[in-house]
Design a protein around this motif. Structure first.
Motif, PDB file in Angstrom:
ATOM      1  N   ALA A 256       0.824  -1.218   0.000  1.00  0.00           N
ATOM      2  CA  ALA A 256       0.000   0.000   0.000  1.00  0.00           C
ATOM      3  C   ALA A 256       0.855   1.265   0.000  1.00  0.00           C
ATOM      4  CB  ALA A 256      -0.937  -0.016   1.208  1.00  0.00           C
ATOM      5  N   ARG A 257       2.004   1.248   0.666  1.00  0.00           N
ATOM      6  CA  ARG A 257       2.859   2.444   0.719  1.00  0.00           C
ATOM      7  C   ARG A 257       3.710   2.629  -0.530  1.00  0.00           C
ATOM      8  NH1 ARG A 257       5.943   1.667   6.161  1.00  0.00           N
ATOM      9  NH2 ARG A 257       5.905  -0.448   5.353  1.00  0.00           N
ATOM     10  N   CYS A 258       3.978   1.560  -1.265  1.00  0.00           N
ATOM     11  CA  CYS A 258       4.846   1.638  -2.444  1.00  0.00           C
ATOM     12  C   CYS A 258       4.076   1.610  -3.764  1.00  0.00           C
ATOM     13  CB  CYS A 258       5.841   0.476  -2.433  1.00  0.00           C
ATOM     14  SG  CYS A 258       7.027   0.522  -1.080  1.00  0.00           S
ATOM     15  N   ARG A 259       2.867   1.151  -3.736  1.00  0.00           N
ATOM     16  CA  ARG A 259       2.087   0.885  -4.947  1.00  0.00           C
ATOM     17  C   ARG A 259       2.094   2.032  -5.961  1.00  0.00           C
ATOM     18  NH1 ARG A 259      -2.801  -0.478  -2.677  1.00  0.00           N
ATOM     19  NH2 ARG A 259      -1.879  -2.508  -2.291  1.00  0.00           N
ATOM     20  N   GLY A 260       2.021   3.265  -5.512  1.00  0.00           N
ATOM     21  CA  GLY A 260       1.966   4.402  -6.432  1.00  0.00           C
ATOM     22  C   GLY A 260       3.309   4.872  -6.935  1.00  0.00           C
ATOM     23  N   GLN A 261       4.374   4.207  -6.529  1.00  0.00           N
ATOM     24  CA  GLN A 261       5.716   4.613  -6.937  1.00  0.00           C
ATOM     25  C   GLN A 261       6.229   3.712  -8.046  1.00  0.00           C
ATOM     26  OE1 GLN A 261       8.072   4.451  -3.431  1.00  0.00           O
ATOM     27  NE2 GLN A 261       6.848   5.972  -2.359  1.00  0.00           N
ATOM     28  N   SER A 262       6.836   4.333  -9.030  1.00  0.00           N
ATOM     29  CA  SER A 262       7.414   3.566 -10.128  1.00  0.00           C
ATOM     30  C   SER A 262       8.633   2.797  -9.630  1.00  0.00           C
ATOM     31  CB  SER A 262       7.831   4.505 -11.254  1.00  0.00           C
ATOM     32  OG  SER A 262       8.971   5.255 -10.859  1.00  0.00           O
ATOM     33  N   PRO A 263       9.066   1.781 -10.384  1.00  0.00           N
ATOM     34  CA  PRO A 263      10.324   1.111 -10.026  1.00  0.00           C
ATOM     35  C   PRO A 263      11.488   2.102  -9.896  1.00  0.00           C
ATOM     36  CG  PRO A 263       9.149  -0.213 -11.615  1.00  0.00           C
ATOM     37  CD  PRO A 263       8.403   1.103 -11.511  1.00  0.00           C
ATOM     38  N   SER A 264      11.523   3.121 -10.750  1.00  0.00           N
ATOM     39  CA  SER A 264      12.593   4.129 -10.666  1.00  0.00           C
ATOM     40  C   SER A 264      12.528   4.886  -9.353  1.00  0.00           C
ATOM     41  CB  SER A 264      12.486   5.118 -11.827  1.00  0.00           C
ATOM     42  OG  SER A 264      12.647   4.477 -13.056  1.00  0.00           O
ATOM     43  N   ASP A 265      11.310   5.268  -8.938  1.00  0.00           N
ATOM     44  CA  ASP A 265      11.151   5.964  -7.662  1.00  0.00           C
ATOM     45  C   ASP A 265      11.608   5.076  -6.507  1.00  0.00           C
ATOM     46  OD1 ASP A 265       9.954   8.469  -8.496  1.00  0.00           O
ATOM     47  OD2 ASP A 265       8.137   7.333  -8.944  1.00  0.00           O
ATOM     48  N   GLN A 266      11.239   3.804  -6.555  1.00  0.00           N
ATOM     49  CA  GLN A 266      11.609   2.892  -5.479  1.00  0.00           C
ATOM     50  C   GLN A 266      13.119   2.676  -5.421  1.00  0.00           C
ATOM     51  OE1 GLN A 266       9.157  -0.599  -4.809  1.00  0.00           O
ATOM     52  NE2 GLN A 266       7.512   0.310  -6.056  1.00  0.00           N
ATOM     53  N   ALA A 267      13.750   2.492  -6.564  1.00  0.00           N
ATOM     54  CA  ALA A 267      15.201   2.294  -6.591  1.00  0.00           C
ATOM     55  C   ALA A 267      15.922   3.530  -6.055  1.00  0.00           C
ATOM     56  CB  ALA A 267      15.663   1.982  -8.015  1.00  0.00           C
ATOM     57  N   LEU A 268      15.422   4.706  -6.419  1.00  0.00           N
ATOM     58  CA  LEU A 268      16.052   5.937  -5.952  1.00  0.00           C
ATOM     59  C   LEU A 268      15.812   6.151  -4.454  1.00  0.00           C
ATOM     60  CD1 LEU A 268      17.784   8.325  -6.647  1.00  0.00           C
ATOM     61  CD2 LEU A 268      15.724   9.536  -7.426  1.00  0.00           C
ATOM     62  N   ARG A 269      14.657   5.753  -3.942  1.00  0.00           N
ATOM     63  CA  ARG A 269      14.409   5.834  -2.495  1.00  0.00           C
ATOM     64  C   ARG A 269      15.427   4.996  -1.739  1.00  0.00           C
ATOM     65  NH1 ARG A 269       8.596   4.825  -0.403  1.00  0.00           N
ATOM     66  NH2 ARG A 269       9.626   5.496   1.500  1.00  0.00           N
TER      67      ARG A 269
ATOM     68  N   ALA B 122      18.458   4.113  -2.807  1.00  0.00           N
ATOM     69  CA  ALA B 122      19.759   4.768  -2.963  1.00  0.00           C
ATOM     70  C   ALA B 122      19.885   5.965  -2.026  1.00  0.00           C
ATOM     71  CB  ALA B 122      19.962   5.190  -4.416  1.00  0.00           C
ATOM     72  N   ASN B 123      18.858   6.799  -1.959  1.00  0.00           N
ATOM     73  CA  ASN B 123      18.891   7.973  -1.085  1.00  0.00           C
ATOM     74  C   ASN B 123      19.059   7.574   0.378  1.00  0.00           C
ATOM     75  OD1 ASN B 123      18.623   9.797  -3.190  1.00  0.00           O
ATOM     76  ND2 ASN B 123      16.448  10.140  -2.864  1.00  0.00           N
ATOM     77  N   ALA B 124      18.424   6.479   0.784  1.00  0.00           N
ATOM     78  CA  ALA B 124      18.517   6.024   2.172  1.00  0.00           C
ATOM     79  C   ALA B 124      19.894   5.435   2.479  1.00  0.00           C
ATOM     80  CB  ALA B 124      17.431   4.993   2.459  1.00  0.00           C
ATOM     81  N   VAL B 125      20.496   4.765   1.515  1.00  0.00           N
ATOM     82  CA  VAL B 125      21.738   4.036   1.746  1.00  0.00           C
ATOM     83  C   VAL B 125      22.983   4.917   1.601  1.00  0.00           C
ATOM     84  CG1 VAL B 125      23.157   2.120   0.864  1.00  0.00           C
ATOM     85  CG2 VAL B 125      20.703   1.822   1.172  1.00  0.00           C
ATOM     86  N   VAL B 126      22.893   6.018   0.867  1.00  0.00           N
ATOM     87  CA  VAL B 126      24.079   6.837   0.614  1.00  0.00           C
ATOM     88  C   VAL B 126      24.710   7.327   1.919  1.00  0.00           C
ATOM     89  CG1 VAL B 126      22.940   9.088   0.297  1.00  0.00           C
ATOM     90  CG2 VAL B 126      25.068   8.564  -0.940  1.00  0.00           C
ATOM     91  N   SER B 127      23.932   7.517   2.959  1.00  0.00           N
ATOM     92  CA  SER B 127      24.490   7.966   4.234  1.00  0.00           C
ATOM     93  C   SER B 127      25.364   6.896   4.892  1.00  0.00           C
ATOM     94  CB  SER B 127      23.372   8.395   5.192  1.00  0.00           C
ATOM     95  OG  SER B 127      22.551   7.283   5.496  1.00  0.00           O
ATOM     96  N   SER B 128      25.338   5.676   4.386  1.00  0.00           N
ATOM     97  CA  SER B 128      26.188   4.597   4.894  1.00  0.00           C
ATOM     98  C   SER B 128      27.613   4.698   4.369  1.00  0.00           C
ATOM     99  CB  SER B 128      25.612   3.235   4.498  1.00  0.00           C
ATOM    100  OG  SER B 128      24.317   3.081   5.004  1.00  0.00           O
ATOM    101  N   LEU B 129      27.822   5.554   3.392  1.00  0.00           N
ATOM    102  CA  LEU B 129      29.146   5.729   2.781  1.00  0.00           C
ATOM    103  C   LEU B 129      29.849   6.938   3.383  1.00  0.00           C
ATOM    104  CD1 LEU B 129      28.168   5.270  -0.975  1.00  0.00           C
ATOM    105  CD2 LEU B 129      29.238   3.577   0.527  1.00  0.00           C
TER     106      LEU B 129
END
Length: 178
Positions: free
Chosen positions: A94-107, A109-116
């Motif tokens: 329900a929370r992801c359904r309206g997001q494209s695969p591109s939006d999900q992949a970028l979400r 990436a945005n969350a993980v970049v702080s691990s670097l």
């Protein structure tokens, strides 16, 4: 690590990663935490995919895996790619359904970049079902698109107006550049 050291000694970066998203969210976690994994079109959670980008705990676990891998590898910029699937692997909860695969992949990436470390970039892969520019998510300043129009026509230039295949890839490239 010895390769990274040799590259750095020559003034070169050691980029690392690839289709590792599923490595940093181990399938063994599914039994205890199915909510970390994508829901299929019927809403059933499955370990046959990437992750649920709306689940903060899943993103934190992926970030921990990235930190551990980076410490072991000693690389620089990270290539964080999802599964190599057409139309598969991303979440339909329900929370992801309206997001494209591109939006999900970028979400992710945005969350993980702080691990670097702060000087390093993260490349998210724009190809297959993520070839089109994300519609609702903007990239973090250290997240870059890695554009890979693998299904394009190689007999023509990507900007050749006589080709009936490449115009959609050219449009996608221009949208990513914008």
């Amino acid at each position: 690590p010895e390769l990274a050291e040799a590259l750095h000694a020559r003034g070169l970066a050691a980029e690392w990663g690839g289709h590792g998203l599923v490595e940093w969210l181990p399938r063994a976690v599914f039994a205890a935490h199915p909510e970390y994994f994508p829901a299929d079109a019927s809403g059933r959670r499955t370990d046959m995919g990437n992750c649920c980008p709306s689940n903060a705990d899943a993103l934190a676990l992926i970030g921990e895996g990235v930190r551990s891998a980076r410490a072991a590898v000693g690389g620089d910029d990270l290539h964080l790619w999802g599964l190599d699937l057409f139309g598969g692997g991303w979440c339909h909860c329900a929370r992801c359904r309206g997001q494209s695969p591109s939006d999900q992949a970028l979400r992710v990436a945005n969350a993980v970049v702080s691990s670097l470390p702060p000087a390093e970039r993260l490349f998210h892969l724009a190809y297959h079902d993520t070839i089109h520019v994300p519609r609702s998510v903007r990239p973090h300043a250290r997240v870059w698109a890695e554009f890979a129009a693998r299904e394009r026509c190689y007999a023509h230039g990507i900007d050749d107006p006589t080709c009936h295949i490449n115009p959609r890839y050219r449009a996608a490239l221009e949208a990513h550049l914008d």
